[in-house]
Design an enzyme around this catalytic site. Structure first.
Site, PDB file in Angstrom:
ATOM      1  N   GLY A   1       0.740  -1.233  -0.153  1.00  0.00           N
ATOM      2  CA  GLY A   1      -0.099   0.162  -0.088  1.00  0.00           C
ATOM      3  C   GLY A   1       0.793   1.169   0.010  1.00  0.00           C
ATOM      4  N   ARG A   2       0.263   2.370   0.430  1.00  0.00           N
ATOM      5  CA  ARG A   2       1.035   3.619   0.470  1.00  0.00           C
ATOM      6  C   ARG A   2       1.915   3.706   1.796  1.00  0.00           C
ATOM      7  NH1 ARG A   2      -1.710   8.372  -0.085  1.00  0.00           N
ATOM      8  NH2 ARG A   2      -3.736   7.583  -0.219  1.00  0.00           N
TER       9      ARG A   2
ATOM     10  N   GLU B   1       5.899   3.843   1.833  1.00  0.00           N
ATOM     11  CA  GLU B   1       6.418   5.034   1.315  1.00  0.00           C
ATOM     12  C   GLU B   1       6.937   5.922   2.752  1.00  0.00           C
ATOM     13  OE1 GLU B   1       5.218   7.610  -2.359  1.00  0.00           O
ATOM     14  OE2 GLU B   1       4.103   8.253  -0.535  1.00  0.00           O
TER      15      GLU B   1
ATOM     16  N   CYS C   1       4.255  -6.305  -2.220  1.00  0.00           N
ATOM     17  CA  CYS C   1       4.032  -5.222  -2.948  1.00  0.00           C
ATOM     18  C   CYS C   1       5.024  -4.065  -2.599  1.00  0.00           C
ATOM     19  CB  CYS C   1       2.541  -4.784  -2.788  1.00  0.00           C
ATOM     20  SG  CYS C   1       1.746  -4.014  -4.013  1.00  0.00           S
ATOM     21  N   HIS C   2       4.336  -3.039  -2.112  1.00  0.00           N
ATOM     22  CA  HIS C   2       5.279  -1.800  -1.700  1.00  0.00           C
ATOM     23  C   HIS C   2       5.939  -2.069  -0.203  1.00  0.00           C
ATOM     24  CE1 HIS C   2       2.803  -0.008  -5.097  1.00  0.00           C
ATOM     25  NE2 HIS C   2       3.772   0.803  -5.055  1.00  0.00           N
TER      26      HIS C   2
ATOM     27  N   TYR D   1       5.663  -5.015  -5.982  1.00  0.00           N
ATOM     28  CA  TYR D   1       4.986  -4.396  -7.188  1.00  0.00           C
ATOM     29  C   TYR D   1       6.060  -4.138  -8.038  1.00  0.00           C
ATOM     30  CZ  TYR D   1       1.352  -2.063  -9.320  1.00  0.00           C
ATOM     31  OH  TYR D   1       0.525  -1.724 -10.479  1.00  0.00           O
TER      32      TYR D   1
END
Length: 197
Positions: free
Chosen positions: A89-90, A93, A119-120, A139
């Site tokens: 997800g975000r 980050e 993923c992320h 990802y």
């Protein structure tokens, strides 16, 4: 044997499936799982987002559920845990900017404890500088970061996962069956003391 304790580090706008599904699946399999977020306490929640693949050049994003944390990040000691899960997800980050998060990740990797990232989530692994020489899935948009961190990017199907020693990674939530199954196998090996360094 007592149940293995797993730490999940997540945050606001974590991917909904990549947080909810492994959390619930691992609990159902008999593991203890503490979900934490820097700056938040047990009983508080993080907002999730749903990333979907609908034929566009990249994923779409929609608001997901609220996910309730069951432990407090400030109170955890990584040494008390047997394994780590990093959803995508975000959230990764900005979580990768938190020194305590990076220290926790470094602990699990340096101690050869099982680590699962999807993923992320690889953004946290790259920021912690713990994947040099490893084979890592993520990802596809994270491929440059994975390679800049000195790892080999595993270009695999979206529903596949890859295990490299203690590390299990996958590109996105369609890989949950493979990712969670491989992580369970690594957890079982670690509990039996047969996880290769």
């Amino acid at each position: 044997m007592s149940a293995q304790k797993i730490l999940m580090i997540t945050g606001d706008f974590t991917e909904d499936y990549e947080t909810m599904v492994p959390f619930q699946a691992l609990l159902a399999m008999g593991y203890e799982v503490d979900a934490v977020c820097p700056g938040k306490k047990a009983g508080e929640s993080v907002a999730t987002c749903i990333h979907d693949f609908e034929g566009d050049q990249t994923y779409t994003e929609k608001r997901g559920h609220n996910f309730t944390l069951n432990a407090t990040f400030a109170d955890i000691n990584p040494a008390d845990y047997d394994a780590l899960v990093i959803p995508g997800g975000r959230a990764p980050e900005y979580l990768r900017l938190d020194g305590a998060v990076l220290e926790a990740v470094s602990h699990f990797m340096s101690e050869n404890k099982p680590v699962a990232a999807i993923c992320h989530g690889a953004q946290i692994l790259t920021a912690a500088k713990v994947i040099e020489g490893r084979t890592v899935s993520a990802y596809p948009a994270c491929r440059p970061e994975v390679e800049l961190a000195g790892a080999t990017y595993a270009d695999i199907a979206v529903d596949a996962a890859v295990t490299d020693g203690n590390l299990v990674t996958a590109p996105a939530w369609p890989a949950h069956p493979a990712w969670i199954a491989q992580f369970h196998k690594v957890l079982s090996s670690a509990q039996q003391g047969s996880l290769a360094a």
